[in-house]
Design an enzyme around this catalytic site. Structure first.
Site, short mmCIF file in Angstrom:
data_model
loop_
_atom_site.label_atom_id
_atom_site.label_comp_id
_atom_site.label_asym_id
_atom_site.label_seq_id
_atom_site.Cartn_x
_atom_site.Cartn_y
_atom_site.Cartn_z
N GLY A 137 -5.69 -11.73 0.86
CA GLY A 137 -5.11 -11.00 0.08
C GLY A 137 -5.56 -10.72 -1.44
O GLY A 137 -5.90 -11.61 -1.93
N HIS B 53 -3.55 -8.28 3.19
CA HIS B 53 -2.65 -7.44 2.55
C HIS B 53 -2.99 -6.92 1.03
O HIS B 53 -3.77 -8.12 0.48
CB HIS B 53 -1.32 -7.94 2.51
CG HIS B 53 -1.36 -9.45 1.83
ND1 HIS B 53 -1.24 -9.70 0.60
CD2 HIS B 53 -1.40 -10.29 2.48
CE1 HIS B 53 -1.11 -10.84 0.39
NE2 HIS B 53 -1.14 -11.45 1.51
N ASP B 54 -2.89 -6.06 0.64
CA ASP B 54 -3.13 -5.48 -0.85
C ASP B 54 -4.54 -5.40 -1.39
O ASP B 54 -4.92 -5.44 -2.60
CB ASP B 54 -2.21 -6.55 -1.69
CG ASP B 54 -0.65 -6.37 -1.34
OD1 ASP B 54 -0.19 -5.41 -1.54
OD2 ASP B 54 -0.23 -7.41 -0.94
#
Length: 257
Positions: A135, A117-118
């Protein structure tokens, strides 16, 4: 499109997209023109794929983050144009930190790459087989990460850098360098890659002089920055390197040993 697929009626799919058998496309998915989606691919809600991409069998894109803080917020994974996603890659969407995981144009993600994520992956990057990114990682344009490497969350990897296979990337890797050994260390300037991308000999030499002061001469980082500012002429490359060094929140990888 085959009857063996599940395609949500609200998915936005360009008319000349090719989708093979046993593909799942959920709601709130967008696929740009000229893209091929291979067999057994899963595109979860929040997946945005650009033009002329290739997604190979078994890839899973847009699954929710593997983050216990994730609370069901709407987020996306955005893939640019001309991106190749090979077999069994897993690309998770963002969290409320940024609401987006992004892979920009012309990237090659080889088989079994995981992007958490991200993360933000710049243009023209290559992530070889089995690269795993935690992440919030940022990777600059034209970076190459060799096979079976793993990067700690929040790490930054500079533009035009190259990291050897099997690396554990715990610290930030500045622009234009080669990184190798354990713990990961400076292994010279990526001069071959820079020449291939049109850098002049003078420009490469200036970059080398900066890294001699930063990594080879044994100076503390603060002292090296002072010497670079005093001895190396101003340039776009110097500014890029110093800006990266000054913002290295996780600290820089080790110098030449």
């Amino acid at each position: 499109m085959s009857k063996l697929n599940y395609i949500h009626p609200k998915a936005k799919i360009d008319s000349n997209v090719t989708i093979d058998n046993f593909v799942t496309v959920e709601e709130n998915v967008e696929i740009g023109e000229g893209t091929w989606i291979g067999p057994n691919v899963t595109l979860f809600s929040g997946t945005k794929i650009g033009k002329n991409c290739k997604v190979f069998p078994g890839a899973v894109i847009g699954a929710i983050p593997q983050d216990l803080k994730f609370d069901g917020e709407e987020s996306i994974v955005e893939i640019g144009d001309n991106v190749t996603v090979r077999e069994f890659c897993t690309l998770n969407r963002g969290t409320k930190a940024n609401y987006k995981t992004q892979i920009k144009d012309n990237c090659l993600l080889m088989a079994y790459v995981h992007i958490a994520h991200d993360c933000v992956i710049g243009k023209n990057c290559i992530l070889a087989n089995g690269v795993n990114l935690a992440g919030h990682i940022e990777i600059g344009d034209y970076a190459i990460i060799s096979a079976l490497s793993a990067a700690h969350q929040f790490v930054k990897i500079g533009t035009h850098s190259m990291i050897t296979g099997g690396s554990l990337i715990r610290k930030d890797v500045p622009p234009f360098v080669k990184a190798a050994r354990e713990p990961l260390s400076y292994a010279g300037v990526n001069s071959i890659g820079l020449r291939r991308r049109g850098f002049s000999a003078d420009r490469i030499n200036n970059i080398m002089e900066i890294y001699r002061l930063l990594y080879v001469k044994g100076h503390a980082i603060s002292k090296a920055i002072q010497l670079i500012e005093a001895e190396i002429p101003e340039s776009e490359d110097r500014a890029l390197i110093l800006n990266f060094v000054n913002k290295a929140e996780r600290g820089l990888m080790r110098g030449y040993q």
